[in-house]
Structures are given as C-alpha cells and as structure tokens.
Design a protein around this motif. Structure first.
Motif, mmCIF file in Angstrom:
data_model
loop_
_atom_site.group_PDB
_atom_site.id
_atom_site.type_symbol
_atom_site.label_atom_id
_atom_site.label_comp_id
_atom_site.label_asym_id
_atom_site.label_seq_id
_atom_site.Cartn_x
_atom_site.Cartn_y
_atom_site.Cartn_z
ATOM 1 N N GLU A 196 0.323 4.361 4.387
ATOM 2 C CA GLU A 196 0.009 5.316 3.327
ATOM 3 C C GLU A 196 -0.496 4.578 2.088
ATOM 4 O O GLU A 196 -1.495 4.942 1.467
ATOM 5 C CB GLU A 196 1.322 6.032 3.004
ATOM 6 C CG GLU A 196 1.224 7.337 2.303
ATOM 7 C CD GLU A 196 2.638 7.885 2.073
ATOM 8 O OE1 GLU A 196 2.819 8.580 1.092
ATOM 9 O OE2 GLU A 196 3.568 7.567 2.874
ATOM 10 N N LEU A 197 0.200 3.521 1.759
ATOM 11 C CA LEU A 197 -0.133 2.731 0.578
ATOM 12 C C LEU A 197 -1.477 2.020 0.758
ATOM 13 O O LEU A 197 -2.309 1.978 -0.145
ATOM 14 C CB LEU A 197 0.985 1.711 0.335
ATOM 15 C CG LEU A 197 1.054 1.047 -1.022
ATOM 16 C CD1 LEU A 197 1.044 2.079 -2.149
ATOM 17 C CD2 LEU A 197 2.321 0.196 -1.119
ATOM 18 N N ARG A 198 -1.682 1.497 1.955
ATOM 19 C CA ARG A 198 -2.940 0.796 2.236
ATOM 20 C C ARG A 198 -4.130 1.744 2.036
ATOM 21 O O ARG A 198 -5.137 1.375 1.424
ATOM 22 C CB ARG A 198 -2.931 0.260 3.684
ATOM 23 C CG ARG A 198 -3.939 -0.857 3.919
ATOM 24 C CD ARG A 198 -3.899 -1.399 5.351
ATOM 25 N NE ARG A 198 -2.562 -1.639 5.876
ATOM 26 C CZ ARG A 198 -1.835 -2.736 5.648
ATOM 27 N NH1 ARG A 198 -2.322 -3.699 4.894
ATOM 28 N NH2 ARG A 198 -0.637 -2.865 6.153
ATOM 29 N N ARG A 256 6.307 2.856 4.271
ATOM 30 C CA ARG A 256 5.121 3.578 3.782
ATOM 31 C C ARG A 256 3.900 2.677 3.632
ATOM 32 O O ARG A 256 3.008 2.957 2.843
ATOM 33 C CB ARG A 256 5.463 4.267 2.460
ATOM 34 C CG ARG A 256 6.598 5.269 2.637
ATOM 35 C CD ARG A 256 6.924 6.017 1.378
ATOM 36 N NE ARG A 256 5.973 7.106 1.126
ATOM 37 C CZ ARG A 256 6.149 8.031 0.181
ATOM 38 N NH1 ARG A 256 7.216 7.990 -0.597
ATOM 39 N NH2 ARG A 256 5.266 8.997 -0.004
ATOM 40 N N GLU A 257 3.853 1.614 4.433
ATOM 41 C CA GLU A 257 2.769 0.636 4.298
ATOM 42 C C GLU A 257 1.388 1.250 4.513
ATOM 43 O O GLU A 257 0.473 1.000 3.733
ATOM 44 C CB GLU A 257 2.958 -0.518 5.298
ATOM 45 C CG GLU A 257 4.026 -1.503 4.880
ATOM 46 C CD GLU A 257 4.076 -2.719 5.793
ATOM 47 O OE1 GLU A 257 3.143 -2.925 6.586
ATOM 48 O OE2 GLU A 257 5.081 -3.460 5.705
ATOM 49 N N VAL A 275 2.623 -2.451 -7.929
ATOM 50 C CA VAL A 275 2.877 -1.417 -6.919
ATOM 51 C C VAL A 275 4.225 -1.632 -6.242
ATOM 52 O O VAL A 275 4.546 -2.742 -5.806
ATOM 53 C CB VAL A 275 1.744 -1.424 -5.869
ATOM 54 C CG1 VAL A 275 2.023 -0.451 -4.747
ATOM 55 C CG2 VAL A 275 0.400 -1.095 -6.533
ATOM 56 N N TYR A 279 6.820 -1.602 -3.322
ATOM 57 C CA TYR A 279 6.738 -1.765 -1.874
ATOM 58 C C TYR A 279 7.850 -0.983 -1.174
ATOM 59 O O TYR A 279 9.028 -1.139 -1.510
ATOM 60 C CB TYR A 279 6.846 -3.242 -1.500
ATOM 61 C CG TYR A 279 6.906 -3.454 -0.009
ATOM 62 C CD1 TYR A 279 5.798 -3.184 0.783
ATOM 63 C CD2 TYR A 279 8.083 -3.893 0.609
ATOM 64 C CE1 TYR A 279 5.847 -3.350 2.159
ATOM 65 C CE2 TYR A 279 8.135 -4.064 1.982
ATOM 66 C CZ TYR A 279 7.022 -3.792 2.752
ATOM 67 O OH TYR A 279 7.069 -3.942 4.112
ATOM 68 N N LEU A 318 -0.712 -6.064 1.865
ATOM 69 C CA LEU A 318 -1.071 -5.069 0.847
ATOM 70 C C LEU A 318 -1.329 -5.685 -0.523
ATOM 71 O O LEU A 318 -1.976 -5.082 -1.366
ATOM 72 C CB LEU A 318 0.075 -4.054 0.702
ATOM 73 C CG LEU A 318 0.274 -3.054 1.832
ATOM 74 C CD1 LEU A 318 1.645 -2.397 1.729
ATOM 75 C CD2 LEU A 318 -0.817 -1.992 1.776
ATOM 76 N N LEU A 366 -4.663 2.165 -1.772
ATOM 77 C CA LEU A 366 -5.139 0.973 -2.480
ATOM 78 C C LEU A 366 -6.560 0.593 -2.072
ATOM 79 O O LEU A 366 -7.341 0.114 -2.888
ATOM 80 C CB LEU A 366 -4.179 -0.205 -2.260
ATOM 81 C CG LEU A 366 -2.766 -0.026 -2.829
ATOM 82 C CD1 LEU A 366 -1.888 -1.215 -2.469
ATOM 83 C CD2 LEU A 366 -2.784 0.198 -4.340
ATOM 84 N N CYS A 401 3.743 4.034 -8.121
ATOM 85 C CA CYS A 401 4.854 4.172 -7.178
ATOM 86 C C CYS A 401 4.659 5.435 -6.343
ATOM 87 O O CYS A 401 4.355 6.497 -6.882
ATOM 88 C CB CYS A 401 6.168 4.246 -7.968
ATOM 89 S SG CYS A 401 7.639 4.248 -6.941
ATOM 90 N N LEU A 402 4.826 5.294 -5.028
ATOM 91 C CA LEU A 402 4.686 6.463 -4.156
ATOM 92 C C LEU A 402 5.851 7.441 -4.334
ATOM 93 O O LEU A 402 5.718 8.614 -4.036
ATOM 94 C CB LEU A 402 4.604 6.021 -2.686
ATOM 95 C CG LEU A 402 3.277 5.430 -2.208
ATOM 96 C CD1 LEU A 402 3.416 4.871 -0.798
ATOM 97 C CD2 LEU A 402 2.141 6.452 -2.264
#
Ligand code: ZN
Ligand code: FE
Ligand code: FE
Length: 261
Positions: free
Chosen positions: A87-89, A84-85, A78, A80, A143, A92, A39-40
């Motif tokens: 950043e997450l991409r 923050r897409e 993860v 969602y 994602l 990952l 988790c971010l």
C-alpha cells in the motif's frame, strides 16, 4: 552542511517553509530537505493520504520561491508498518520525492515516542528486539532511502545495560546490504536520553559497515534548524566520516563534510 529532517505546519511543526529556509540561509547550509510526517494510520501529528495533493502543490511552490544559495529537497518522514508495505509503495511511487526517511514510531498500536508510560509494560530486551526487528524489516522493504533516528527506542532513557547486542548488529547489516543511509539526528540531545540518534557506538558500527550518513535536526520550529550541528560534525569526523549522503529523485550522492560558518 545539510539538514534533511525538518517538519513544518503541514504536519506537526510550527513554522512555514519560508521561515525554515531563511534559517538555513542564515546558517549557510548547502541543502535543506523538508520531511513532514506521512502516516497511513490517522494521527494528529502526520499528514494522511488526503493531505498529499496540497503537500505536493506547496512543495512545488516552495521550490520555486526558495531559490537562494541553499538547495531545497523534497522528502517525507514515513511511518513503517510491516503489514502495509505494498500500500505504501503504491503511494510513494507516485510522489515527486528526493528521499524518504523510514521511521518506526509504533510498536504494534503503541506510539512509543509519544507516550513514555507504555515502557513499564515491556521487558526491555524484548522491547529492543521488537523495535530493531521492525527497523530491519523497514530496511529490507525497499521503501526508504534512509532510516530515521535509528535508536529512537532509547528516547526516554530506557537503555539495555550491555549496549550493542546481536539484534542491533543484524539490523545494521540489513541496512548496509540494502544500501540505505542512516541519519545522524541531533534532536535526541534535547530529550531525556540526552544523546544523538544514533549513539556514538552505533554510528561507529555504521561506519565500519560502510553505511552512508545524512544529517538532520528533526526541527519542529525554524529555530531548531541545524541544532547541535557543530557537535554532530565533530562526532562524524571523529568516527571517520568525510562525506554526507545527499539525495535527488531518490538517488544517492555525496558531499564532503564542511563546517557551516
Ligand atoms: Zn514530528
Ligand atoms: Fe520521527
Ligand atoms: Fe521527525
């Protein structure tokens, strides 16, 4: 059979990888996937960015050590967050993953599956719309390989009286168009809703839209591995599914449904 949703002590589970693996062997599973929480946002139940190097090392070791008849896959569950897409991409893309489960556990700042009190503050229809819109966005984000516990919002028994409505259908269409799988997550059977995620009706809709399905116990203890699988397999077959989706290096494949001995 496979179990693709398992939490170890690296996030909020209470067993070590080897203990889960032994259980999978005992059940005769063909594949198991570890899917600890990432988790971010900093939360006690998930790994954050700083935990990923140790996770990566551990998974390398686990894959070497657990080399019996059950194949080990590397996954993550993860959270969602629509804002923050990218950043997450970036995170990952750099990880050696077989699959990523996209889950929604937050509505705004409310961690709804951990704090049932918050439901009182919402109009149920609005809550469902908000939740399924997030799932839809998660599906469209590119994602994830699969959506986790599709109708988790019902966990504490808050259901819409008229069942399937337009927003759910739109969400399922988005999942189908994006080529994502959904998991049949058996853990809800132990929760106040007393039902699998997703429900029979919703999974029927998934089948009609050609959405592939995986299977997961959402184990937080080694003893949870494969929980309620005989019922889950019955349900899959009854609906018409003849195979489950499996993943390797984020590519989908299929395996015929077989009942574990
Ligand atoms: Zn968990
Ligand atoms: Fe979850
Ligand atoms: Fe989980």
């Amino acid at each position: 059979m496979i179990d693709y949703h398992i939490h170890t002590s690296l996030s909020d589970g209470s067993g070590e990888h080897r203990e889960y693996y032994n259980e999978a062997l005992r059940l005769g599973l063909s594949e198991m996937g570890f899917s600890d929480h990432f988790c971010l946002r900093p939360v006690p139940w998930a790994m954050g960015l700083d935990d990923l190097p140790a996770w990566k090392k551990r998974m390398q070791r686990v894959r070497k050590e657990c080399s019996g008849s059950c194949r080990v896959k590397t996954g993550l569950e993860v959270d969602y967050f629509p804002e923050r897409e990218e950043e997450l991409r970036a995170v990952l893309d750099r990880l050696p993953l077989d699959y990523v489960i996209g889950s929604v556990h937050f509505l705004g700042t409310w961690n709804f599956d951990s704090s049932p009190d918050g439901y009182d503050e919402w109009d149920l229809r609005h809550l469902y719309e908000y939740y399924y819109n997030l799932i839809k966005k998660a599906a469209e984000s590119g994602l994830f390989n699969m959506i986790g516990h599709l109708d988790l919002v019902k966990k504490f028994g808050h259901r819409l009286a008229d069942g399937l409505d337009e927003i759910m259908t739109r969400t399922l269409e988005a999942i189908s168009n994006a080529g994502l799988a959904v998991e049949l997550n058996t853990s809800g059977r132990n929760k106040p809703c007393r039902d699998f995620y997703p429900s029979y009706t919703l999974l029927e809709q998934c089948y009609q839209l050609d959405i592939p399905v995986t299977l997961g116990s959402d184990a937080h203890n080694p003893g949870d591995v494969g929980q309620h699988f005989p019922d889950a397999i019955d349900m899959l077959k009854k609906i018409g599914y003849t195979r489950v989706a499996v993943f390797e290096k984020r590519q989908i494949g299929f395996q015929p449904i077989r009942v574990p001995q």
